[in-house]
Design an enzyme around this catalytic site. Structure first.
Site, PDB file in Angstrom:
ATOM      1  N   CYS A 276      43.010  33.160  37.550  1.00 32.85           N
ATOM      2  CA  CYS A 276      42.052  32.297  36.846  1.00 32.85           C
ATOM      3  C   CYS A 276      41.718  30.992  37.551  1.00 32.85           C
ATOM      4  CB  CYS A 276      42.572  32.004  35.448  1.00 32.85           C
ATOM      5  SG  CYS A 276      42.513  33.457  34.413  1.00 32.85           S
TER       6      CYS A 276
HETATM    7  N1  LIG Z   1      44.289  37.046  33.292  1.00 32.98           N
HETATM    8  C1  LIG Z   1      44.257  35.930  32.573  1.00 32.98           C
HETATM    9  O1  LIG Z   1      45.244  35.225  32.400  1.00 32.98           O
HETATM   10  C2  LIG Z   1      42.955  35.481  31.942  1.00 32.98           C
HETATM   11  C3  LIG Z   1      42.978  34.456  30.980  1.00 32.98           C
HETATM   12  C4  LIG Z   1      41.799  34.066  30.389  1.00 32.98           C
HETATM   13  C5  LIG Z   1      40.604  34.674  30.763  1.00 32.98           C
HETATM   14  N2  LIG Z   1      40.602  35.648  31.723  1.00 32.98           N
HETATM   15  C6  LIG Z   1      39.330  36.287  32.062  1.00 32.98           C
HETATM   16  O2  LIG Z   1      39.262  37.538  31.379  1.00 32.98           O
HETATM   17  C7  LIG Z   1      38.576  38.515  32.180  1.00 32.98           C
HETATM   18  C8  LIG Z   1      39.466  39.721  32.411  1.00 32.98           C
HETATM   19  O3  LIG Z   1      40.594  39.300  33.165  1.00 32.98           O
HETATM   20  P1  LIG Z   1      41.876  40.245  33.350  1.00 32.98           P
HETATM   21  O4  LIG Z   1      42.867  39.449  34.108  1.00 32.98           O
HETATM   22  O5  LIG Z   1      42.243  40.816  32.031  1.00 32.98           O
HETATM   23  O6  LIG Z   1      41.220  41.387  34.282  1.00 32.98           O
HETATM   24  P2  LIG Z   1      41.873  42.737  34.795  1.00 32.98           P
HETATM   25  O7  LIG Z   1      41.299  42.955  36.143  1.00 32.98           O
HETATM   26  O8  LIG Z   1      43.350  42.706  34.598  1.00 32.98           O
HETATM   27  O9  LIG Z   1      41.283  43.847  33.785  1.00 32.98           O
HETATM   28  C9  LIG Z   1      39.951  44.233  33.727  1.00 32.98           C
HETATM   29  C10 LIG Z   1      39.904  45.680  33.226  1.00 32.98           C
HETATM   30  O10 LIG Z   1      38.554  46.033  32.955  1.00 32.98           O
HETATM   31  C11 LIG Z   1      38.384  47.410  33.275  1.00 32.98           C
HETATM   32  N3  LIG Z   1      36.946  47.698  33.388  1.00 32.98           N
HETATM   33  C12 LIG Z   1      36.070  47.334  34.361  1.00 32.98           C
HETATM   34  N4  LIG Z   1      34.834  47.808  34.071  1.00 32.98           N
HETATM   35  C13 LIG Z   1      34.926  48.472  32.884  1.00 32.98           C
HETATM   36  C14 LIG Z   1      33.988  49.180  32.061  1.00 32.98           C
HETATM   37  N5  LIG Z   1      32.705  49.279  32.387  1.00 32.98           N
HETATM   38  N6  LIG Z   1      34.452  49.738  30.948  1.00 32.98           N
HETATM   39  C15 LIG Z   1      35.739  49.651  30.586  1.00 32.98           C
HETATM   40  N7  LIG Z   1      36.663  49.002  31.322  1.00 32.98           N
HETATM   41  C16 LIG Z   1      36.270  48.415  32.444  1.00 32.98           C
HETATM   42  C17 LIG Z   1      39.170  47.548  34.568  1.00 32.98           C
HETATM   43  O11 LIG Z   1      39.472  48.902  34.856  1.00 32.98           O
HETATM   44  C18 LIG Z   1      40.414  46.703  34.247  1.00 32.98           C
HETATM   45  O12 LIG Z   1      41.423  47.491  33.642  1.00 32.98           O
HETATM   46  C19 LIG Z   1      38.162  37.777  33.452  1.00 32.98           C
HETATM   47  O13 LIG Z   1      36.874  37.269  33.285  1.00 32.98           O
HETATM   48  C20 LIG Z   1      39.149  36.635  33.530  1.00 32.98           C
HETATM   49  O14 LIG Z   1      38.649  35.530  34.251  1.00 32.98           O
HETATM   50  C21 LIG Z   1      41.755  36.083  32.292  1.00 32.98           C
END
Ligand SMILES: NC(=O)c1ccc[n+]([C@@H]2O[C@H](COP(=O)([O-])OP(=O)(O)OC[C@H]3O[C@@H](n4cnc5c(N)ncnc54)[C@H](O)[C@@H]3O)[C@@H](O)[C@H]2O)c1
Length: 458
Positions: A276
């Site tokens: 992030c």
């Molecule tokens: N990781 C954190 O601590 C955190 C905290 C707050 C916000 N965020 C934000 O949240 C969002 C997600 O982050 P994350 O760390 O969970 O990502 P991640 O990469 O761990 O997970 C994303 C998931 O989305 C899936 N995906 C992609 N395209 C898809 C589709 N069309 N249909 C269904 N599934 C699909 C992927 O296969 C993956 O499993 C980002 O924008 C990130 O900046 C993350």
């Protein structure tokens, strides 16, 4: 109330499982069949304390699926929690757009009112100007039939379940009263939480501002620490201890000082990492540039962060007498209690050592598998920190895993090479008697041992 969540990563899975725990029926959607199968088997595809237990406990409320269309047709709220990686210039919205398209198409022949909610971190304007038009066009529906919401997520990896179950605030950037009511029902399991109702673009800006503020504190502390390191007998921790006693920072109420948690970010270390902070600072900096705003402060944070990791690597190189050959990195997770190695300082240190042709041994308690998946045979992997440190010339302790504190100096010294240097990147061992260690380099403090000035108590 039915919820369909797009993406079963850190945010999507934690949100889905925790909302299922408040009685909602949740469809967890992912394109990755392997992840979905694991969730069906009651196994969390990511490591987060408490997540797997909660997943098992709520299995009757959770439907893991790759069939997005069927799940969306049952949903009152469709939440987008897919990745938004930085592509070098901007955040890549292709996953968001794909999800919006699938949602719109699935909603084409449904009769129910749905709120499409963006939970991913997206630059201001994305919900209104990217997601909303795609969903409306693909569905052929009006805004009377589909509401929109931007609901940023503030969870911290490693504490994600706790953070979600006990949120400090819930921000709902909504397009209508009806969308607000639906979103309030989704979160009715959190009756005592501060809910902020605003518009989607403000909600998007809240998330970026929150993360860049934290990153700002870290980079500020690191820059001050770098100055302190050039001074004799000045420890940046002592400096900040004096600074935060300002009552505008730590107010005194009824004779008791309240020290805000934000002050814990004012500590020298090896910089911010994870999925992030680096991405969000870069995204906001480039967003500022696109809008002709002079975003030098944001660029400065990134510069300090990169330079801090290089500096820490060099600390080990400089203090070692001779040419180090074997390096050990303890901690490849970007922080404790996670298996996430994205933008991890430990990984960055390993890369610097690889660039110099050194033999690199790594250890981590949760992130070894992810590290191996990415680095294969470039690195050597160890379950036990002392195995990784065996024969090492320089050991970098990069992640604050509690278990590292259980290792005595004697144990380290008995395995490391004769002139070995330890770089205590997070000041984990600071409270230990300095003289019991040959060369331990701290960060933001005088690196020569035994040089500390006496402190006089009155
Ligand atoms: N990781 C954190 O601590 C955190 C905290 C707050 C916000 N965020 C934000 O949240 C969002 C997600 O982050 P994350 O760390 O969970 O990502 P991640 O990469 O761990 O997970 C994303 C998931 O989305 C899936 N995906 C992609 N395209 C898809 C589709 N069309 N249909 C269904 N599934 C699909 C992927 O296969 C993956 O499993 C980002 O924008 C990130 O900046 C993350």
């Amino acid at each position: 109330m039915n919820l369909a969540v797009f993406g079963t990563g850190y945010v999507g899975l934690v949100s889905g499982v925790c909302l299922a725990n408040t009685g909602k029926k949740v469809y967890c959607i992912d394109i990755n069949e392997e992840k979905i199968q694991k969730i069906r088997d009651g196994i969390s595809p990511i490591y987060e304390p408490g997540l797997e237990d909660l997943l098992k406990k709520n299995k009757d409320n959770i439907t893991p699926t790759t069939d997005a269309a069927s799940a969306i047709k049952e949903a009152d709220v469709v939440m987008i929690a897919v990745g938004t990686p930085f592509d070098g210039q901007h955040i890549d919205l292709s996953y968001i757009k794909q999800a919006a398209k699938e949602i719109g198409q699935a909603l084409r022949d449904t009769g129910r009112y749905v709120v499409v909610t963006v939970k991913s971190t997206v630059v201001p304007g994305t919900t209104m100007d990217v997601v909303r038009p795609i969903v409306l066009e693909e569905s052929g529906k009006s805004e009377d039939e589909i509401g929109f919401c931007m609901n940023p997520e503030f969870l911290r990896e490693g504490n994600a379940v706790e953070d979600f179950k006990e949120p400090d605030r819930i921000v709902l950037g909504v397009t209508s009263k009806k969308a607000e009511e639906t979103m309030r029902s989704l979160y009715d399991g959190f009756p005592n939480t501060d809910i902020m109702i605003t518009n989607p673009t403000t909600a998007e800006m809240v998330k970026y501002t929150a993360n860049t503020l934290l990153a700002l504190n870290i980079s500020y502390a690191n820059e001050i620490a770098r100055i302190c390191e050039t001074l004799e007998d000045v420890d940046s921790e002592d400096v900040f201890a004096g600074v935060i006693k300002d009552k505008r920072i730590s107010p005194i109420e009824n004779g008791k000082r309240i020290t805000p948690k934000l002050t814990t970010y004012l500590r020298a270390g090896c910089g911010f990492g994870g999925s992030c902070f680096p991405k969000d600072v870069k995204a906001l900096a480039s967003f500022a540039r696109d809008r002709k705003v002079d975003g030098k402060l944001l660029d400065g944070l990134l510069h300090i962060n990169k330079s801090q990791m290089e500096h820490i690597f060099e600390l080990g190189m400089e203090k070692y007498e001779g040419q180090p050959k074997k390096i050990a990195i303890l901690g490849t997770a970007f922080k404790p209690d996670t298996d996430d190695i994205r933008e991890s300082p430990g990984i960055r240190l390993a890369e610097y050592a690889l660039e110099r042709g050194m033999e690199v041994h790594v250890q981590d308690y949760k992130a070894l598998e992810n590290t191996r998946d990415e680095y294969g045979d470039k690195l050597q992997y160890h379950e036990d920190p002392l195995d990784a440190a065996k024969g090492a010339d320089v050991v970098y302790v990069a992640t604050i895993w509690d278990d590292y504190l259980k290792i005595s100096d004697e144990a380290f010294e008995s395995v490391m090479s004769e002139n070995a240097v330890m770089v205590d990147c997070r000041s984990l061992y600071k409270s230990r008697a300095e003289q019991s260690w040959r060369v331990r380099v701290g960060v933001g403090q005088p690196s020569e041992t035994g040089k500390k000035q006496e402190v006089y108590a009155d």
